[in-house]
Write a protein that holds these residues in place. Sequence first.
Motif, PDB file in Angstrom:
ATOM      1  N   ARG A 120       0.839  -1.202   0.000  1.00  0.00           N
ATOM      2  CA  ARG A 120       0.000   0.000   0.000  1.00  0.00           C
ATOM      3  C   ARG A 120       0.868   1.243   0.000  1.00  0.00           C
ATOM      4  NH1 ARG A 120      -3.145  -3.484   3.363  1.00  0.00           N
ATOM      5  NH2 ARG A 120      -5.257  -3.666   2.543  1.00  0.00           N
ATOM      6  N   ARG A 121       0.286   2.350  -0.501  1.00  0.00           N
ATOM      7  CA  ARG A 121       1.042   3.595  -0.492  1.00  0.00           C
ATOM      8  C   ARG A 121       0.904   4.241   0.893  1.00  0.00           C
ATOM      9  NH1 ARG A 121       0.225   9.382  -3.321  1.00  0.00           N
ATOM     10  NH2 ARG A 121       2.272  10.171  -2.739  1.00  0.00           N
ATOM     11  N   VAL A 122       2.033   4.515   1.521  1.00  0.00           N
ATOM     12  CA  VAL A 122       2.034   5.063   2.866  1.00  0.00           C
ATOM     13  C   VAL A 122       2.943   6.284   2.909  1.00  0.00           C
ATOM     14  CG1 VAL A 122       2.616   4.603   5.272  1.00  0.00           C
ATOM     15  CG2 VAL A 122       1.662   2.785   3.871  1.00  0.00           C
ATOM     16  N   VAL A 123       2.447   7.392   3.484  1.00  0.00           N
ATOM     17  CA  VAL A 123       3.239   8.616   3.572  1.00  0.00           C
ATOM     18  C   VAL A 123       3.420   8.985   5.036  1.00  0.00           C
ATOM     19  CG1 VAL A 123       3.404  11.032   2.893  1.00  0.00           C
ATOM     20  CG2 VAL A 123       2.325   9.398   1.357  1.00  0.00           C
ATOM     21  N   TYR A 124       4.654   9.270   5.413  1.00  0.00           N
ATOM     22  CA  TYR A 124       4.958   9.655   6.792  1.00  0.00           C
ATOM     23  C   TYR A 124       5.539  11.063   6.770  1.00  0.00           C
ATOM     24  CZ  TYR A 124       6.818   9.244  11.550  1.00  0.00           C
ATOM     25  OH  TYR A 124       7.087   9.425  12.882  1.00  0.00           O
ATOM     26  N   VAL A 125       4.790  12.034   7.330  1.00  0.00           N
ATOM     27  CA  VAL A 125       5.251  13.419   7.336  1.00  0.00           C
ATOM     28  C   VAL A 125       5.668  13.773   8.749  1.00  0.00           C
ATOM     29  CG1 VAL A 125       4.666  15.805   6.830  1.00  0.00           C
ATOM     30  CG2 VAL A 125       3.601  13.963   5.518  1.00  0.00           C
ATOM     31  N   SER A 126       6.943  14.124   8.920  1.00  0.00           N
ATOM     32  CA  SER A 126       7.426  14.483  10.244  1.00  0.00           C
ATOM     33  C   SER A 126       7.654  15.975  10.309  1.00  0.00           C
ATOM     34  CB  SER A 126       8.718  13.734  10.560  1.00  0.00           C
ATOM     35  OG  SER A 126       9.162  14.134  11.839  1.00  0.00           O
ATOM     36  N   VAL A 134      14.451  10.226  10.931  1.00  0.00           N
ATOM     37  CA  VAL A 134      13.402   9.208  10.785  1.00  0.00           C
ATOM     38  C   VAL A 134      13.995   7.950  10.160  1.00  0.00           C
ATOM     39  CG1 VAL A 134      11.182   8.691   9.707  1.00  0.00           C
ATOM     40  CG2 VAL A 134      11.614  10.966  10.594  1.00  0.00           C
ATOM     41  N   ARG A 135      14.878   8.169   9.164  1.00  0.00           N
ATOM     42  CA  ARG A 135      15.508   7.042   8.485  1.00  0.00           C
ATOM     43  C   ARG A 135      16.384   6.236   9.447  1.00  0.00           C
ATOM     44  NH1 ARG A 135      17.889   9.959   4.278  1.00  0.00           N
ATOM     45  NH2 ARG A 135      15.991  10.389   3.110  1.00  0.00           N
ATOM     46  N   GLU A 149       7.009   6.458   2.102  1.00  0.00           N
ATOM     47  CA  GLU A 149       7.413   7.748   1.534  1.00  0.00           C
ATOM     48  C   GLU A 149       7.527   8.768   2.658  1.00  0.00           C
ATOM     49  OE1 GLU A 149       5.004   8.727  -1.971  1.00  0.00           O
ATOM     50  OE2 GLU A 149       4.602   6.584  -2.127  1.00  0.00           O
ATOM     51  N   LEU A 150       8.710   9.368   2.781  1.00  0.00           N
ATOM     52  CA  LEU A 150       9.004  10.261   3.897  1.00  0.00           C
ATOM     53  C   LEU A 150       9.028  11.709   3.473  1.00  0.00           C
ATOM     54  CD1 LEU A 150      12.101   8.803   5.742  1.00  0.00           C
ATOM     55  CD2 LEU A 150       9.727   8.736   6.448  1.00  0.00           C
ATOM     56  N   ILE A 174       0.871  12.135  10.323  1.00  0.00           N
ATOM     57  CA  ILE A 174       1.336  13.500  10.555  1.00  0.00           C
ATOM     58  C   ILE A 174       1.913  13.540  11.969  1.00  0.00           C
ATOM     59  CG2 ILE A 174       0.666  15.935  10.740  1.00  0.00           C
ATOM     60  CD1 ILE A 174       0.242  14.961   7.932  1.00  0.00           C
ATOM     61  N   ASP A 175       3.206  13.736  12.086  1.00  0.00           N
ATOM     62  CA  ASP A 175       3.899  13.668  13.377  1.00  0.00           C
ATOM     63  C   ASP A 175       4.559  15.016  13.650  1.00  0.00           C
ATOM     64  OD1 ASP A 175       5.233  12.904  15.622  1.00  0.00           O
ATOM     65  OD2 ASP A 175       6.413  11.313  14.692  1.00  0.00           O
ATOM     66  N   SER A 176       4.057  15.924  14.344  1.00  0.00           N
ATOM     67  CA  SER A 176       2.828  15.931  15.112  1.00  0.00           C
ATOM     68  C   SER A 176       1.942  17.096  14.672  1.00  0.00           C
ATOM     69  CB  SER A 176       3.181  16.142  16.586  1.00  0.00           C
ATOM     70  OG  SER A 176       3.784  17.429  16.703  1.00  0.00           O
ATOM     71  N   ILE A 177       0.695  17.095  15.091  1.00  0.00           N
ATOM     72  CA  ILE A 177      -0.251  18.134  14.666  1.00  0.00           C
ATOM     73  C   ILE A 177       0.148  19.504  15.224  1.00  0.00           C
ATOM     74  CG2 ILE A 177      -1.887  17.591  16.546  1.00  0.00           C
ATOM     75  CD1 ILE A 177      -2.839  18.752  13.012  1.00  0.00           C
ATOM     76  N   GLN A 178       0.839  19.528  16.363  1.00  0.00           N
ATOM     77  CA  GLN A 178       1.253  20.811  16.952  1.00  0.00           C
ATOM     78  C   GLN A 178       2.316  21.531  16.137  1.00  0.00           C
ATOM     79  OE1 GLN A 178       0.588  18.262  19.057  1.00  0.00           O
ATOM     80  NE2 GLN A 178      -0.915  19.125  20.454  1.00  0.00           N
ATOM     81  N   THR A 179       3.025  20.801  15.267  1.00  0.00           N
ATOM     82  CA  THR A 179       4.061  21.454  14.464  1.00  0.00           C
ATOM     83  C   THR A 179       3.526  21.962  13.127  1.00  0.00           C
ATOM     84  OG1 THR A 179       4.661  19.324  13.534  1.00  0.00           O
ATOM     85  CG2 THR A 179       5.942  20.058  15.429  1.00  0.00           C
TER      86      THR A 179
END
Length: 465
Positions: A120-126, A134-135, A149-150, A174-179
């Motif tokens: 599956r397509r997965v996106v991780y936004v930091s 993260v890597r 996908e980072l 989305i890691d984290s919403i406060q940023t």
Amino acid sequence: MAKRGPTYTCQACGAVYHRWQGKCDACGTWSSLSEEAQAAPVPGARGASGSRARGRVFALEGLKGETQDAPRIVSGIGELDRVTGGGFVPGSVLLIGGDPGIGKSTLLMQACAALALSGRRVVYVSGEESTGQVRLRAERMGLSEAPVELAAETNVEDIVATLGQGSRPALVVIDSIQTMWSGEVESAPGTVTQVRGSAQALIRYAKTSGACMILVGHVTKDGQIAGPRVVEHMVDAVLSFEGEGAHSFRILRGQKNRFGATDEIGVFEMTGKGLSEVSNPSALFLAGRDQAAPGAAVFAGMEGTRPVLVEIQALVAPTSLGTPRRAVVGWENSRLSMVLAVLETHGGLRLGQHDVYLNVAGGLRVNEPAADLAVAAALVSSLTGAILPPESVYFGEIALSGAVRPVSVAAARLREASKLGFEAALMPAGGAEAGDGSGLSLRRFGHVTELVADIAARAPRRDVK
Ligand code: TYD
Ligand code: MG
């Protein structure tokens, strides 16, 4: 026309004021108000002239009709899927809160990797760490091969535009919403208005695209998810990731879930290679138990649909203070006061000159009234010095009258105790289920005085001391 000027928003609860003040009247927090530009009027709302904008006419539907049950996206991490109610629902938004360093990013990276490996397509936004960091974490967990996908981004419009490219992702973290910050909101990142605005934009994206979105949320010192409580109302599920600093295991708990039960917990252990699932938590919570000491009773509890055995420890010691101390970890304070009052009134115990400490071993938080009997047994055992019979579990609710009341799903509790090698169960007299086939010897109590007499009979003779 309403006066327009700066407004002051409480950063703890989101209440809005027209004048600055030192304390928020709504939530009582001090110095939490900060100046924010006023939000633009909602388009389509009643204007200054009082005329209404013309709306689009839509068709109404009945309750009966065609709906397919949303196919859930199973992460394959059993303990996580258990808490989400059987997997992520496409188009839904989850909020995960927890103390810093508890392992939120670790858990989500593992979930992302598992889904990405299943194609599956997965996106991780930091927004907190660089892609390099993260890597590195992924490398440490042996997940570098997973095609996640980072990105290290914080602007919501950019993120939504990027996500719109290519095929629809199954999962976006989305890691984290406060940023996060949105260019459409005129406030500094991290403020309530920004958090709310960013969450709104991201939720809108999830609902329209059908991607599942996970937002990480910071918590304040008292365990609330920081920022406006409205974010909790906007999302479909709120999970909290908890753990005691000194222990290596972590508990994922549902606080709100539109697609499943909230009483399930997921148990993980933090290892050198990320979080590993603990599918038999009882064994973990009972490890290192000292059976030869008074003041310890094993409670056969339920966490959702799963039975969990934990040790309840009590220490009752003569006090040197004017007002004896009562301290509880892992259970409700008021519930302890109630059990103590019942033991004093109906059990004939004198605790007015004793400090009482109660601890649920292993850092678990017990919420069930069914723990009353185990707590009472631990307290009486500590007070009298009587060691409780080994290999026994306790469960039962104590009423204010001192009666021991039956609790739900006794059979599952007995089965779990039997599976873990326990030999006896001390339980309420009433209740239909006998729990037959569990192989345990059952001792039933109708009133708390019977329990007190039973334990006192095992006490070492005081005059021998
Ligand atoms: P992290 O997921 O960064 O926490 P959060 O996102 O909730 O702030 O986890 C950080 C902690 O986890 C850190 O103290 C180190 C520990 N850790 C391990 O023990 N083993 C591991 O494999 C990983 C990745 C982290
Ligand atoms: Mg993190």
